[in-house]
Design a protein around this motif. Structure first.
Motif, PDB file in Angstrom:
ATOM      1  N   VAL A 147       0.821  -1.201   0.000  1.00  0.00           N
ATOM      2  CA  VAL A 147       0.000   0.000   0.000  1.00  0.00           C
ATOM      3  C   VAL A 147       0.862   1.261   0.000  1.00  0.00           C
ATOM      4  O   VAL A 147       0.563   2.222  -0.722  1.00  0.00           O
ATOM      5  CB  VAL A 147      -0.949   0.006   1.223  1.00  0.00           C
ATOM      6  CG1 VAL A 147      -1.619   1.367   1.393  1.00  0.00           C
ATOM      7  CG2 VAL A 147      -1.996  -1.090   1.076  1.00  0.00           C
ATOM      8  N   GLU A 148       1.937   1.269   0.763  1.00  0.00           N
ATOM      9  CA  GLU A 148       2.697   2.506   0.960  1.00  0.00           C
ATOM     10  C   GLU A 148       3.965   2.628   0.115  1.00  0.00           C
ATOM     11  O   GLU A 148       4.340   3.725  -0.289  1.00  0.00           O
ATOM     12  CB  GLU A 148       3.060   2.671   2.441  1.00  0.00           C
ATOM     13  CG  GLU A 148       1.850   2.735   3.361  1.00  0.00           C
ATOM     14  CD  GLU A 148       0.862   3.827   2.986  1.00  0.00           C
ATOM     15  OE1 GLU A 148       1.279   4.823   2.361  1.00  0.00           O
ATOM     16  OE2 GLU A 148      -0.328   3.678   3.298  1.00  0.00           O
ATOM     17  N   LEU A 149       4.658   1.515  -0.138  1.00  0.00           N
ATOM     18  CA  LEU A 149       5.931   1.589  -0.868  1.00  0.00           C
ATOM     19  C   LEU A 149       5.876   0.939  -2.243  1.00  0.00           C
ATOM     20  O   LEU A 149       6.843   1.002  -2.995  1.00  0.00           O
ATOM     21  CB  LEU A 149       7.057   0.961  -0.039  1.00  0.00           C
ATOM     22  CG  LEU A 149       7.316   1.594   1.330  1.00  0.00           C
ATOM     23  CD1 LEU A 149       8.516   0.933   1.995  1.00  0.00           C
ATOM     24  CD2 LEU A 149       7.527   3.099   1.223  1.00  0.00           C
ATOM     25  N   GLY A 150       4.768   0.274  -2.557  1.00  0.00           N
ATOM     26  CA  GLY A 150       4.609  -0.274  -3.894  1.00  0.00           C
ATOM     27  C   GLY A 150       4.899  -1.760  -4.000  1.00  0.00           C
ATOM     28  O   GLY A 150       5.408  -2.405  -3.089  1.00  0.00           O
ATOM     29  N   ASP A 151       4.566  -2.276  -5.183  1.00  0.00           N
ATOM     30  CA  ASP A 151       4.610  -3.705  -5.455  1.00  0.00           C
ATOM     31  C   ASP A 151       6.022  -4.284  -5.337  1.00  0.00           C
ATOM     32  O   ASP A 151       6.233  -5.336  -4.733  1.00  0.00           O
ATOM     33  CB  ASP A 151       4.066  -3.930  -6.867  1.00  0.00           C
ATOM     34  CG  ASP A 151       3.715  -5.371  -7.151  1.00  0.00           C
ATOM     35  OD1 ASP A 151       2.619  -5.804  -6.750  1.00  0.00           O
ATOM     36  OD2 ASP A 151       4.543  -6.065  -7.769  1.00  0.00           O
ATOM     37  N   PHE A 152       7.005  -3.591  -5.903  1.00  0.00           N
ATOM     38  CA  PHE A 152       8.371  -4.123  -5.945  1.00  0.00           C
ATOM     39  C   PHE A 152       8.981  -4.222  -4.551  1.00  0.00           C
ATOM     40  O   PHE A 152       9.525  -5.263  -4.168  1.00  0.00           O
ATOM     41  CB  PHE A 152       9.243  -3.234  -6.837  1.00  0.00           C
ATOM     42  CG  PHE A 152      10.690  -3.645  -6.875  1.00  0.00           C
ATOM     43  CD1 PHE A 152      11.088  -4.784  -7.567  1.00  0.00           C
ATOM     44  CD2 PHE A 152      11.652  -2.898  -6.217  1.00  0.00           C
ATOM     45  CE1 PHE A 152      12.419  -5.170  -7.596  1.00  0.00           C
ATOM     46  CE2 PHE A 152      12.982  -3.270  -6.246  1.00  0.00           C
ATOM     47  CZ  PHE A 152      13.373  -4.408  -6.930  1.00  0.00           C
ATOM     48  N   MET A 153       8.891  -3.137  -3.764  1.00  0.00           N
ATOM     49  CA  MET A 153       9.461  -3.162  -2.421  1.00  0.00           C
ATOM     50  C   MET A 153       8.736  -4.187  -1.543  1.00  0.00           C
ATOM     51  O   MET A 153       9.343  -4.841  -0.684  1.00  0.00           O
ATOM     52  CB  MET A 153       9.384  -1.775  -1.779  1.00  0.00           C
ATOM     53  CG  MET A 153      10.297  -0.743  -2.414  1.00  0.00           C
ATOM     54  SD  MET A 153      12.029  -1.274  -2.494  1.00  0.00           S
ATOM     55  CE  MET A 153      12.397  -1.511  -0.755  1.00  0.00           C
ATOM     56  N   ALA A 154       7.432  -4.321  -1.774  1.00  0.00           N
ATOM     57  CA  ALA A 154       6.676  -5.316  -1.014  1.00  0.00           C
ATOM     58  C   ALA A 154       7.162  -6.716  -1.323  1.00  0.00           C
ATOM     59  O   ALA A 154       7.245  -7.581  -0.436  1.00  0.00           O
ATOM     60  CB  ALA A 154       5.188  -5.199  -1.327  1.00  0.00           C
ATOM     61  N   PHE A 155       7.524  -6.975  -2.572  1.00  0.00           N
ATOM     62  CA  PHE A 155       8.014  -8.306  -2.930  1.00  0.00           C
ATOM     63  C   PHE A 155       9.351  -8.608  -2.260  1.00  0.00           C
ATOM     64  O   PHE A 155       9.561  -9.713  -1.746  1.00  0.00           O
ATOM     65  CB  PHE A 155       8.177  -8.442  -4.448  1.00  0.00           C
ATOM     66  CG  PHE A 155       8.803  -9.742  -4.843  1.00  0.00           C
ATOM     67  CD1 PHE A 155       8.056 -10.907  -4.875  1.00  0.00           C
ATOM     68  CD2 PHE A 155      10.160  -9.814  -5.144  1.00  0.00           C
ATOM     69  CE1 PHE A 155       8.635 -12.121  -5.210  1.00  0.00           C
ATOM     70  CE2 PHE A 155      10.759 -11.025  -5.489  1.00  0.00           C
ATOM     71  CZ  PHE A 155       9.993 -12.188  -5.520  1.00  0.00           C
ATOM     72  N   ILE A 156      10.273  -7.633  -2.271  1.00  0.00           N
ATOM     73  CA  ILE A 156      11.571  -7.847  -1.612  1.00  0.00           C
ATOM     74  C   ILE A 156      11.351  -8.125  -0.128  1.00  0.00           C
ATOM     75  O   ILE A 156      11.964  -9.024   0.458  1.00  0.00           O
ATOM     76  CB  ILE A 156      12.480  -6.612  -1.792  1.00  0.00           C
ATOM     77  CG1 ILE A 156      12.772  -6.382  -3.286  1.00  0.00           C
ATOM     78  CG2 ILE A 156      13.781  -6.793  -1.024  1.00  0.00           C
ATOM     79  CD1 ILE A 156      13.451  -7.540  -3.973  1.00  0.00           C
ATOM     80  N   ALA A 157      10.456  -7.368   0.482  1.00  0.00           N
ATOM     81  CA  ALA A 157      10.139  -7.615   1.891  1.00  0.00           C
ATOM     82  C   ALA A 157       9.492  -8.978   2.063  1.00  0.00           C
ATOM     83  O   ALA A 157       9.786  -9.707   3.022  1.00  0.00           O
ATOM     84  CB  ALA A 157       9.215  -6.523   2.420  1.00  0.00           C
TER      85      ALA A 157
END
Length: 576
Positions: A147-157
């Motif tokens: 929601v806040e940092l986007g799809d790509f950063m969410a995937f790395i997390a």
């Protein structure tokens, strides 16, 4: 809404409980080699779309959650969450790593190490709580970051979240074997198979750990409420044993054991804190149960904050008791409390300690199994991993596929890998995720797409860059062995000024609807600084392993991003 080329995502309906190619690779790009080749040629455009796309609270709560086919049952209260939190956290960390870090890294000052780790964990709890109340879905930090940092950063997390759970479960399962051996008057390696041809860190094969994980898997897929009841009873027994350890241990206390309180200096305290953060891992699993709570706005704050407060108090008292019972140099690294009671002539008490440790580790494994499956379920809902893993069983209301897959991976790692390797790598992954969640919370408070003007957005970016840079500079200087105060003074001053600028110079764009973190931006900024600083205290080889894992995640993402891209595009077309 999450967008693809500017379009919004709609709801994707899935069939219930099937197992075919369409359940693993239903997206258009994977229907033929020609389609996949075409998709690969568009990787640059699609990657840009995935990096810049952000989800919405409403989207996570409705369309994406609906992709599991069946709803998870709302059966949990704040009381359940407190006991889940205690059950998730108090386990191998306190009963195993306390001895290791007291003897080799911090001495009696391991008590302060637990305080530092506890403060860091509590700050992260505040950040998680606000998100869990506002976005009560099974995805936990993965959903928050989408929601806040986007799809790509969410995937790395997401990749690191899954690594955290697999490694954490494997570490606890191996510790289970150690205390089981103590209960039967054996050395832990008596129950492990020695494969001399393998690397020493991977040569002690642990079949008992695998068997325990298999039993936990069966329990986790049965019913969340039944799991909660078992955890509640087991955690009460566990706390009673902790109280016994503290009272019985303090009757044999020798204050002289604290005379050399910091034999390894301040550096030893923080080095131990980074490793002992492992002992606080697990509370994030409680946030993944938000989708199953009756009243998230009330239940989640009480459950998360209450569990962490109780846990931190128990840890500090247990560490103090251990260090008063034995000189730090004589503490056993494998079963410190059992051996300490044996050394002071209370040989019978070691059986109570071992039983309590086994109880604690069993509940940690059980709650971890519940939490990790819900993370993977929500990740699969976005098609970042096969959507088959998102299915919720119609009868049990639990994500059976995700539970089994995660615990099979955990069992494989537990079978081979030593606890020392696992605990350091786990701490890196966990601290990285907690730091990201704190960043995401600041973005949530200070930026709303379409409302925040360019000037305030740029000020926010500048403040975040300075907060992260100063935190990393402090950690790097510490890791390099810096002893002069000037370096720390500069980096801490930059952090203070950046946070103060965000406080005074940038208006908050959004206020929490029901429960919010107090003292924003100071508490989230402090969470970023402390988590980053603790990362600087972890050994180099663990960072190498972390880097290799992140590189593998990137390779997977570049070749597999077409699944989430196609899903968002198809949902967008359906919405039109």
């Amino acid at each position: 809404m999450e967008t693809v080329g500017g379009s919004s995502v709609g709801k994707t309906k899935r069939r219930a409980w099937t197992c075919s190619k369409q359940d693993f690779l239903p997206e258009e790009s994977f229907q033929s080699w020609a389609n996949y080749t075409k998709a690969l040629k568009e990787t640059g455009t699609r990657l840009k779309d995935r990096i810049t796309s952000r989800s919405l609270d409403k989207l996570e709560l409705t369309e994406i959650r609906g992709r599991s086919g069946f709803e998870m049952k709302k059966t949990l209260s704040w009381w359940d969450l407190i006991w889940f939190g205690i059950g998730a956290v108090i386990g191998a960390g306190i009963f195993v790593l306390t001895g290791q870090e007291a003897r080799d890294s911090a001495g009696p000052a391991v008590i302060l190490s637990y305080v530092v780790s506890g403060v860091s964990a509590m700050l992260s709890v505040f950040c998680y709580t606000e998100f869990a109340v506002e976005i009560p879905v099974a995805g936990g930090s993965f959903a928050y970051l989408r929601v806040e940092l986007g799809d790509f950063m969410a995937f790395i997390a997401a990749g690191n979240i899954l690594l955290e759970y697999v490694i954490g479960g494997a570490a606890v399962a191996r510790s289970w074997t150690s205390y089981f051996a103590t209960l039967l008057n054996h050395h832990p390696n008596d129950f492990r198979i020695h494969a001399a041809s393998l690397n020493p860190d991977y040569s002690r094969l642990d079949p008992i750990a695998v068997a325990v994980i298999a039993i936990v898997c069966l329990a986790a897929v049965s019913s969340t409420k039944a799991t909660s009841r078992f955890n509640y009873v087991a955690s009460i027994v566990h706390l009673a044993i902790i109280v016994f350890i503290i009272i019985a241990g303090l009757t044999q206390a020798n204050p002289k054991n604290l005379s050399d309180f910091t034999p390894f200096g301040v550096r030893g305290v923080f080095s131990a804190s980074a490793v002992l953060f492992f002992a606080y891992v697990g509370f994030d699993a409680v946030s993944t149960m938000a989708e199953e709570t009756k009243n998230p706005a009330k239940d989640i704050p009480l459950g998360l904050v209450g569990a962490m407060a109780i846990t931190t108090g128990c840890y500090c008292l247990l560490a103090l008791t251990l260090c008063l019972m034995q000189p730090y140099s004589q503490i056993d690294p494998d079963a410190p409390f059992s051996v300490a009671f044996q050394a002071i002539g209370m040989d019978w008490a070691k059986y109570i300690v071992a039983f309590g440790a086994l109880k604690g580790m069993t509940t940690v494994l059980l709650v971890s199994a519940v939490g990790q499956a819900r993370y993977l379920t929500h990740i699969a809902r976005t098609h970042m991993v096969p959507p088959w893993l998102a299915e919720v069983h119609a009868t049990t209301g639990t994500p059976v596929n995700a539970t089994v897959v995660m615990l099979v991976a955990t069992a494989v790692i537990a079978f081979f890998t030593s606890l020392g390797i696992l605990s350091n790598l786990l701490s890196i992954s966990t601290l990285f995720i907690f730091m990201m969640v704190a960043v995401a919370l600041l973005v949530r408070r200070y930026y709303v797409s379409g409302q925040t003007n360019d000037s305030d957005r740029n000020k926010l970016i500048a403040a975040l860059v300075l907060i992260l840079a100063s935190s990393m500079a402090t950690a790097a200087y510490w890791a390099a062995g810096g002893m002069g105060w000037a370096g720390y003074l500069v980096s801490v001053l930059v952090w203070l000024l950046a946070t103060a600028f965000l406080w005074w110079g940038v208006p908050q764009a959004r206020a929490p609807q029901t429960w919010g973190v107090p003292l924003v931006p100071w508490l989230p900024s402090a969470s970023i600084a402390i988590n980053t600083f603790l990362l600087g205290s972890i050994d180099g080889p663990s960072f190498v392993r972390f880097g290799i894992w992140t590189a593998l995640l990137l390779v997977y993402y570049f070749f597999g991003l077409h699944a989430s891209y196609d899903t968002a595009k198809a949902a967008s077309n359906d919405g039109v």
